[in-house]
Design an enzyme around this catalytic site. Structure first.
Site, PDB file in Angstrom:
ATOM      1  N   TYR A 183      47.219  23.909  89.942  1.00 25.82           N
ATOM      2  CA  TYR A 183      48.285  24.547  90.715  1.00 25.82           C
ATOM      3  C   TYR A 183      49.339  25.163  89.798  1.00 25.82           C
ATOM      4  O   TYR A 183      49.853  26.251  90.079  1.00 25.82           O
ATOM      5  CB  TYR A 183      48.936  23.528  91.655  1.00 25.82           C
ATOM      6  CG  TYR A 183      50.056  24.120  92.498  1.00 25.82           C
ATOM      7  CD1 TYR A 183      49.791  25.100  93.452  1.00 25.82           C
ATOM      8  CD2 TYR A 183      51.372  23.694  92.339  1.00 25.82           C
ATOM      9  CE1 TYR A 183      50.804  25.636  94.225  1.00 25.82           C
ATOM     10  CE2 TYR A 183      52.393  24.225  93.113  1.00 25.82           C
ATOM     11  CZ  TYR A 183      52.099  25.202  94.053  1.00 25.82           C
ATOM     12  OH  TYR A 183      53.113  25.739  94.810  1.00 25.82           O
ATOM     13  N   ARG A 190      50.550  33.834  89.369  1.00 26.18           N
ATOM     14  CA  ARG A 190      51.279  34.440  90.489  1.00 26.18           C
ATOM     15  C   ARG A 190      52.645  34.947  90.046  1.00 26.18           C
ATOM     16  O   ARG A 190      53.052  36.064  90.385  1.00 26.18           O
ATOM     17  CB  ARG A 190      51.415  33.420  91.624  1.00 26.18           C
ATOM     18  CG  ARG A 190      52.275  33.903  92.779  1.00 26.18           C
ATOM     19  CD  ARG A 190      52.248  32.971  93.965  1.00 26.18           C
ATOM     20  NE  ARG A 190      52.691  31.617  93.677  1.00 26.18           N
ATOM     21  CZ  ARG A 190      52.954  30.704  94.627  1.00 26.18           C
ATOM     22  NH1 ARG A 190      52.795  31.021  95.902  1.00 26.18           N
ATOM     23  NH2 ARG A 190      53.341  29.485  94.298  1.00 26.18           N
ATOM     24  N   TYR A 242      62.772  26.286  89.898  1.00 23.69           N
ATOM     25  CA  TYR A 242      62.415  24.944  89.452  1.00 23.69           C
ATOM     26  C   TYR A 242      62.464  24.852  87.926  1.00 23.69           C
ATOM     27  O   TYR A 242      62.091  25.800  87.230  1.00 23.69           O
ATOM     28  CB  TYR A 242      61.003  24.582  89.912  1.00 23.69           C
ATOM     29  CG  TYR A 242      60.899  24.031  91.317  1.00 23.69           C
ATOM     30  CD1 TYR A 242      62.021  23.821  92.114  1.00 23.69           C
ATOM     31  CD2 TYR A 242      59.655  23.695  91.846  1.00 23.69           C
ATOM     32  CE1 TYR A 242      61.904  23.314  93.389  1.00 23.69           C
ATOM     33  CE2 TYR A 242      59.525  23.186  93.129  1.00 23.69           C
ATOM     34  CZ  TYR A 242      60.655  22.996  93.898  1.00 23.69           C
ATOM     35  OH  TYR A 242      60.526  22.485  95.162  1.00 23.69           O
ATOM     36  N   ARG A 255      61.825  29.537 100.967  1.00 20.57           N
ATOM     37  CA  ARG A 255      61.611  28.398 101.868  1.00 20.57           C
ATOM     38  C   ARG A 255      61.286  28.845 103.289  1.00 20.57           C
ATOM     39  O   ARG A 255      60.600  28.136 104.024  1.00 20.57           O
ATOM     40  CB  ARG A 255      62.853  27.495 101.896  1.00 20.57           C
ATOM     41  CG  ARG A 255      63.229  26.904 100.555  1.00 20.57           C
ATOM     42  CD  ARG A 255      62.204  25.918 100.050  1.00 20.57           C
ATOM     43  NE  ARG A 255      62.619  25.334  98.767  1.00 20.57           N
ATOM     44  CZ  ARG A 255      61.868  24.527  98.041  1.00 20.57           C
ATOM     45  NH1 ARG A 255      60.654  24.212  98.442  1.00 20.57           N
ATOM     46  NH2 ARG A 255      62.321  24.054  96.899  1.00 20.57           N
ATOM     47  N   GLU A 356      52.773  17.247 103.934  1.00 26.62           N
ATOM     48  CA  GLU A 356      53.417  18.557 103.885  1.00 26.62           C
ATOM     49  C   GLU A 356      53.248  19.192 105.256  1.00 26.62           C
ATOM     50  O   GLU A 356      52.269  18.904 105.972  1.00 26.62           O
ATOM     51  CB  GLU A 356      52.804  19.429 102.796  1.00 26.62           C
ATOM     52  CG  GLU A 356      53.476  20.775 102.643  1.00 26.62           C
ATOM     53  CD  GLU A 356      53.037  21.526 101.381  1.00 26.62           C
ATOM     54  OE1 GLU A 356      52.862  22.762 101.474  1.00 26.62           O
ATOM     55  OE2 GLU A 356      52.897  20.884 100.338  1.00 26.62           O
TER      56      GLU A 356
END
Length: 364
Positions: A183, A190, A242, A255, A356
């Protein structure tokens, strides 16, 4: 400041059994959810689909298991209780596939751009692509190239604004041959593609990044001529900011995204978990994580004057099958009785996350 538009005729999102009839003239795209242990499921499903689906942008998402389509009140009815009474059957982890279908209010036109298949209609474009995941797990270069093609398509189509992205990543927390989690390597590619295409943090839309089975990263996206309103959760550090403890490049998403600017509008809540600041909270406590994730979803809805009772569809990802019934019942109790819920057993992008959820709400 964008000028509010006139009331829009919104696209429709339906959650249906995989073999339900399709309205091909208005079908923008399909996300096919399947249980990974169904063997030859994919070829059997496609053989039964309407021919129109073969030209529609669709991605196949094999999960460890899923418990089908149920309303919130149905999930509550099947939850274990101390009082006797009628119950629904326990979830069947081998039931047939499900599809999330995006329908346009006007007829669509199909096209392809390299490996990307898409359909567009008026202000909307829905596209889908599969990225082979190398046996080594090193995927950054392939992800960067695929996302670069995605951005080129959006520019060429005149629909440059991403509204929602779904990313499904096999072996999501496995370590690749470069010593990096798959990931995190996905995020590297990305993020590099976002940078190269000139997208900044204002343009990053709502997104999901969740584990799946199989050997292909599956990506679906919805884009528009009109930018959505992307916004953040004040309890959390924006994912694109982050710190490096989460990998060499941060995840590239907002978000939540509200679209269009006028009312009614769809509110897309990204994959949301038990994270405060940038850290996982309530380690090894599945119900506490469920409550915290719901609190985060509730806060994002409130930012647009909505509540959990405005949610049209909630997708719930639960790491362990043993936790599905309790987690689903707790979430269902917070929703309107007729809210549709899709519950899956899936790996999540951090090993310490047990739950999640993502949501789609229609706000009048």
């Amino acid at each position: 400041m964008p000028t509010p538009s006139a009331p829009a005729v919104l696209p429709d999102f339906t959650l249906s059994p995989a073999l339900a009839p399709l309205d091909g003239r208005h079908l923008l795209g399909v996300l096919q959810y399947e249980a990974a242990d169904l063997g030859t499921r994919q070829s059997a499903w496609r053989a039964r689909q309407a021919a129109d689906l073969l030209t529609a942008p669709a991605i196949d998402v094999p999960f460890k298991g899923h418990a089908g389509i149920r309303t919130a009140q149905d999930w509550l009815a099947q939850a274990p209780t101390s009082a006797p009474g009628p119950r629904l059957p326990a979830p069947d982890w081998r039931e047939a596939g499900l599809q999330l279908r995006c329908h346009s209010p006007t007829p669509v036109q199909a096209g392809h751009f390299g490996a990307i298949r898409y359909r567009e209609s008026g202000a909307l474009l829905f596209g889908a692509l599969h990225i082979p995941l190398p046996a080594s797990g090193a995927c950054a270069a392939a992800v960067r190239a695929a996302y670069a093609d995605l951005f080129r398509l959006l520019t060429a189509s005149g629909k440059p604004h991403l509204v929602r992205i779904w990313n499904y990543v096999p072996r999501v927390t496995a370590i690749n041959d470069q010593g990096m989690e798959v990931y995190r390597d996905f995020n590297l590619g990305r993020s590099q593609a976002f940078d190269a295409s000139g997208y900044d943090t204002r343009h990053m839309p709502a997104a999901t990044g969740i584990g799946c089975e199989g050997d292909h990263i599956a990506v679906a996206f919805l884009a528009s001529t009109e930018a959505g309103l992307n916004f953040e959760n004040p309890r959390q550090i924006s994912a694109y900011r982050y710190p490096a403890v989460h990998g060499p490049r941060p995840p590239s998403f907002a978000r939540a995204t509200a679209w269009p600017h006028g009312r009614p509008q769809w509110l897309f809540i990204s994959g949301t978990a038990s994270i405060i600041g940038h850290q996982t909270v309530h380690i090894d406590q599945v119900m506490a994580q469920t409550r915290e994730a719901l609190n985060n979803v509730r806060l994002l809805l409130a930012a647009r004057g909505a509540s959990l009772h405005d949610v049209d569809l909630l997708t719930l990802y639960v790491r362990h099958a043993r936790d599905v019934a309790a987690v689903a019942a707790h979430v269902a109790a917070a929703l309107a009785p007729q809210t549709r819920m899709l519950v899956t057993q899936a790996d999540i992008c951090r090993n310490d996350l047990l739950v999640e959820m993502e949501a789609l709400a229609r706000v009048a």
